[in-house]
Write a protein that holds these residues in place. Structure first.
Motif, mmCIF file in Angstrom:
data_model
loop_
_atom_site.group_PDB
_atom_site.id
_atom_site.type_symbol
_atom_site.label_atom_id
_atom_site.label_comp_id
_atom_site.label_asym_id
_atom_site.label_seq_id
_atom_site.Cartn_x
_atom_site.Cartn_y
_atom_site.Cartn_z
ATOM 1 N N MET A 412 0.855 -1.174 0.000
ATOM 2 C CA MET A 412 0.000 0.000 0.000
ATOM 3 C C MET A 412 0.904 1.242 0.000
ATOM 4 O O MET A 412 1.707 1.450 0.915
ATOM 5 N N LEU A 413 0.782 2.065 -1.024
ATOM 6 C CA LEU A 413 1.592 3.267 -1.148
ATOM 7 C C LEU A 413 1.031 4.355 -0.223
ATOM 8 O O LEU A 413 -0.062 4.862 -0.434
ATOM 9 N N VAL A 414 1.797 4.732 0.812
ATOM 10 C CA VAL A 414 1.303 5.718 1.772
ATOM 11 C C VAL A 414 2.000 7.069 1.635
ATOM 12 O O VAL A 414 1.521 8.081 2.161
ATOM 13 N N PHE A 415 3.128 7.082 0.948
ATOM 14 C CA PHE A 415 3.826 8.359 0.731
ATOM 15 C C PHE A 415 4.639 8.273 -0.551
ATOM 16 O O PHE A 415 5.289 7.263 -0.828
ATOM 17 N N THR A 416 4.572 9.323 -1.354
ATOM 18 C CA THR A 416 5.447 9.464 -2.509
ATOM 19 C C THR A 416 5.741 10.941 -2.710
ATOM 20 O O THR A 416 4.840 11.783 -2.585
ATOM 21 N N THR A 417 6.971 11.276 -2.973
ATOM 22 C CA THR A 417 7.328 12.680 -3.183
ATOM 23 C C THR A 417 6.614 13.268 -4.395
ATOM 24 O O THR A 417 6.441 14.482 -4.480
ATOM 25 N N ASP A 418 6.200 12.431 -5.335
ATOM 26 C CA ASP A 418 5.452 12.935 -6.489
ATOM 27 C C ASP A 418 4.118 13.538 -6.073
ATOM 28 O O ASP A 418 3.608 14.465 -6.716
ATOM 29 N N GLU A 419 3.553 13.026 -4.988
ATOM 30 C CA GLU A 419 2.232 13.484 -4.541
ATOM 31 C C GLU A 419 2.319 14.382 -3.310
ATOM 32 O O GLU A 419 1.601 15.370 -3.193
ATOM 33 N N HIS A 420 3.220 14.047 -2.391
ATOM 34 C CA HIS A 420 3.212 14.696 -1.084
ATOM 35 C C HIS A 420 4.356 15.685 -0.863
ATOM 36 O O HIS A 420 4.410 16.334 0.181
ATOM 37 N N GLY A 421 5.262 15.804 -1.828
ATOM 38 C CA GLY A 421 6.329 16.787 -1.700
ATOM 39 C C GLY A 421 7.569 16.240 -1.002
ATOM 40 O O GLY A 421 7.597 15.115 -0.500
ATOM 41 N N PHE A 422 8.602 17.062 -0.965
ATOM 42 C CA PHE A 422 9.913 16.649 -0.461
ATOM 43 C C PHE A 422 10.168 17.242 0.925
ATOM 44 O O PHE A 422 10.945 18.186 1.076
ATOM 45 N N ARG A 423 9.526 16.701 1.943
ATOM 46 C CA ARG A 423 9.786 17.151 3.303
ATOM 47 C C ARG A 423 9.773 15.960 4.249
ATOM 48 O O ARG A 423 8.844 15.153 4.232
ATOM 49 N N LEU A 424 10.795 15.886 5.087
ATOM 50 C CA LEU A 424 10.915 14.769 6.013
ATOM 51 C C LEU A 424 9.740 14.740 6.987
ATOM 52 O O LEU A 424 9.202 13.660 7.277
#
Length: 565
Positions: A412-424
Motif C-alpha cells: 500500500m503506497l502511503v507516501f510518494t514525493t510525487d504526490e506529497h512533496g519533499f519534506r521529512l
C-alpha cells in the motif's frame, strides 16, 4: 523597483503603452477616499516607508537589506482596516514600497516598544539577507511542473524583458524548492509582484508567502482540498448559490475559483485584492471568491439554462465597483480562520483515503506473471500499486525477502514525493503509526534501493536508535541484493560491538538514518532531496548505489494492507 521615485512600476518589464491606456483619472469619490484617511497618517507613513537602498539590489551584491516593522495589536487592527478601505490607484507612489512593507510587518503585544513618528507603537529593524538568488536560473523552454500552463497570467509585463524574467524567477524558485510539486498560485502572484519589484525582491516575497503557507497548497492534493473547501464554505454562507451551481454546472466549476480573481477580474481589482491578501492571507481570497460566486448566481438565476453568462465573462465585465465588492466580502459573518483550517484538514484526509483506495482499485492482477524469471511468486502478492515507481517483478523480489507473515499482506503506497512533496516531516506524519514499512528511493541516475524498516516510527520520540532485527537494506537496480542484520549470524557478546550492530533506525530534525555503526548504511536529509550510503556495522553492507552521495528523484514509503489477504 521603480526607475522614477514618483513612479511605482518596474519600468524595464512593463508594457508602458498598454498600461497607460488602462489608467483613468481619479474620480471625485476616489479623491475623497484618499483624503479622508489623514487621521491615520502615521500608518500611511509606515506603509510608505522606503529608505534608500532598503530594498534595492544590484546584480553584483552578495547580500541586501530588508527593513521590517513591528506594531502593537491595536495598531495592527488599525492597519488591517486602513488597507481594506483605502483605494490607492495602481500608479500611486505608495505602491513602490507598499507590498514589501505589508509582507515584512510583524505583530507584537509588547507595550515596551519605542514610539515611531506619531502615535503608532512601532519598532523598526533592518536585517541583512544573504543573496542566494543570484545567479537566477537560465531561461528554459518549459515551465516548472507546479505551474498551471493553462492559466498563465502576465498582465502588463512586456514580452521582451518581462516574460523571460518571470520565467527565470519561477524556475529559480523551483530549483530552491523541489518539494513544491503543484502550486498554480505562484506564477500569477510573481507576475503581479514583478510590476512593482525587481526579480530579487519578488523571489524574497514569494519565499515569505511559502513560509507562511499562504500559497494555497504546495501539492495537487492540497490544491484540490482548497477547491473543495471553497464549495463547503459557499454552502455554509450562500447555500442557494451552491444549489444553482450544482443544477447547471459540473463539479469542476470550483476548480477555477482562484482564476476568477487572478485571471478574469480587471487588473486594478486584482492589485487592490493583493493589498489585502498580503496582510490577511488566503482567508481573504476565500472571501472574494464566495462573494463573486454569490453575485454571479444572483445574476444568472433568472436566465434560461443554457444561455448562462459564464463565470469568466461575469468577472471580466463585472459592474460592481471594487470597494463595494470588498464591502460585501467583509460583511460575511462568522467567517473564521479556525473553521477554514478544520475544513482543510478534513478534506485533505478525505482525499488521501479516496486516492489510496483508487490506487488499490486500479491495480492489475493479470500482470503478475509478466517478465518473472527464476522467482518464487508469493502466493498472496496480487496487487502492486500502479502509481509506484516499482514494477511487478521488483515487488515480487521484495516480497520474497520479507518475513513470511508480512508477505501475506498487499503493498500500500502511503507516501510518494510525487504526490506529497519533499519534506521529512510530511513523510514522518504519514508513517508515525506504522510498525513495518518499506522505504524505496530512485536516484537521479536511475538506481533503485532502500530499506525494510521494522519498528514503530513513533518510537523515535523515546530513544535515539529504535527498531528490530528484521530490518534490512537492499538494492534493486542495477542488481538485486539484500543486506540482513548481522546479529542473526554473530554471537559476539561485546557490548560495544553489540550496540553498533543494533543501530536500526534513527530520526532527528535533520535526517533519517537506517543502519549505523562506523558509518550510516542509508542516510536521507530533511529535504528528501539528497542522501548518502556507506558500509555500516549493523548490516555489514556495501554502499547501496554507485555514488556514496546521491540526489533523489522519487522517494516512496510502502505499508502493508492485510484487509484483502
Amino acid at each position: 523597483m521603480a526607475n522614477d521615485i514618483n513612479q511605482p512600476f518596474y519600468r524595464d518589464v512593463i508594457n508602458d503603452n498598454l498600461l497607460t491606456e488602462s489608467l483613468k483619472p481619479l474620480t471625485s469619490q476616489q479623491k475623497q477616499n484618499l483624503q479622508k484617511h489623514h487621521p491615520h497618517q502615521d500608518l500611511i507613513d509606515l506603509l510608505s516607508w522606503n529608505e534608500t537602498n532598503s530594498h534595492a539590489l544590484r546584480a553584483t551584491d552578495s547580500s541586501f537589506s530588508v527593513t521590517s516593522h513591528s506594531v502593537l495589536n491595536e495598531d495592527f487592527h488599525r492597519l488591517k482596516y486602513l488597507i481594506r478601505l483605502v483605494l490607492w490607484p495602481i500608479d500611486h507612489s505608495i505602491r513602490q514600497s507598499l507590498w514589501m512593507n505589508i509582507s515584512t510587518l510583524n505583530r507584537t503585544s509588547s507595550a515596551k516598544q519605542r514610539r515611531y513618528r506619531s502615535q503608532t507603537g512601532l519598532t523598526t529593524s533592518t536585517m541583512v539577507v544573504e543573496n542566494q538568488l543570484n545567479p537566477l536560473a537560465p531561461v528554459q523552454n518549459q515551465w516548472p511542473k507546479f505551474v498551471d500552463t493553462n492559466n498563465l497570467c502576465f498582465y502588463y509585463l512586456n514580452q521582451t524583458n518581462g516574460h523571460p524574467l518571470l520565467h527565470r524567477i519561477i524556475s529559480t524558485f523551483a530549483l530552491q524548492h523541489p518539494d513544491v510539486t503543484y502550486c498554480p498560485t505562484l506564477q500569477p502572484l510573481s507576475a503581479l509582484l514583478l510590476h512593482y519589484h525587481n526579480e530579487h525582491e519578488v523571489l524574497y516575497l514569494i519565499n515569505r508567502l511559502l513560509i507562511k503557507s499562504w500559497l494555497c497548497g504546495e501539492t495537487r492534493l492540497q490544491w484540490d482540498a482548497h477547491c473543495n473547501v471553497l464549495k463547503k464554505l459557499l454552502r455554509l454562507h450562500y447555500k442557494s448559490a451552491v444549489d444553482i451551481i450544482d443544477r447547471r454546472y459540473s463539479k469542476d466549476f470550483y476548480q477555477d475559483w482562484f482564476w476568477w480573481i487572478f485571471r478574469y477580474l480587471p487588473f486594478s481589482y486584482i492589485v487592490k485584492i493583493v493589498d489585502c491578501f498580503l496582510f490577511e492571507g488566503p482567508k481573504l481570497l476565500f472571501r472574494i471568491s464566495l462573494t463573486l460566486a454569490h453575485l454571479y448566481t444572483k445574476r444568472i438565476k433568472r436566465q434560461a439554462q443554457g444561455n448562462d453568462l459564464t463565470m469568466a465573462d461575469f468577472c471580466r465585465q463585472i459592474s460592481v465597483p471594487i470597494d463595494k465588492l470588498l464591502h460585501i466580502a467583509f460583511r460575511i459573518r462568522n467567517f473564521k480562520r479556525r473553521t477554514i483550517e478544520q475544513l482543510m484538514e478534513h478534506e485533505e484526509k478525505l482525499l488521501r483515503s479516496t486516492r489510496q483506495q483508487t490506487l488499490h482499485d486500479d491495480a492489475k492482477p493479470n500482470h503478475i506473471t509478466e517478465n518473472l524469471t527464476n522467482q518464487r511468486i508469493p502466493q498472496h502478492l496480487i496487487n502492486a500499486p500502479t502509481h509506484s515507481m516499482l514494477n511487478q517483478q521488483q515487488f515480487v523480489t521484495l516480497w520474497n525477502w520479507l518475513p513470511v507473515r508480512l508477505s501475506l499482506a498487499q503493498p500500500m503506497l502511503v507516501f510518494t514525493t510525487d504526490e506529497h512533496g519533499f519534506r521529512l516531516q510530511t513523510l514522518l506524519n504519514k508513517v508515525d503509526e506504522l510498525d513495518h514499512s518499506i522505504l524505496i528511493i530512485k536516484a537521479t541516475n536511475g538506481e533503485i534501493f532502500g530499506a525494510f524498516c521494522a519498528g514503530l516510527w513513533s518510537d523515535r520520540h523515546n530513544r535515539a536508535y529504535f527498531g528490530f532485527g528484521e530490518s534490512f537494506l537492499f538494492t534493486l537496480v542495477p542488481q538485486e541484493i539484500r543486506y540482513a542484520w548481522v546479529g542473526q549470524n554473530l554471537d559476539d557478546t561485546n557490548r560495544l560491538n553489540q550496540a553498533k550492530r543494533e543501530m536500526f533506525l534513527f530520526v532527528d530534525n535533520e535526517k533519517l538514518i537506517i543502519g549505523g555503526g562506523n558509518g550510516d548504511g542509508l542516510s536521507i536529509d530533511q529535504s528528501l532531496c539528497e542522501g548518502s550510503t556507506t558500509h555500516c556495522d549493523t548490516f555489514d553492507n556495501q554502499p547501496l548505489c554507485s555514488q556514496s552521495y546521491f540526489s533523489i528523484s522519487v522517494l516512496e514509503m510502502i505499508a502493508f494492507d492485510f484487509s484483502s489477504s
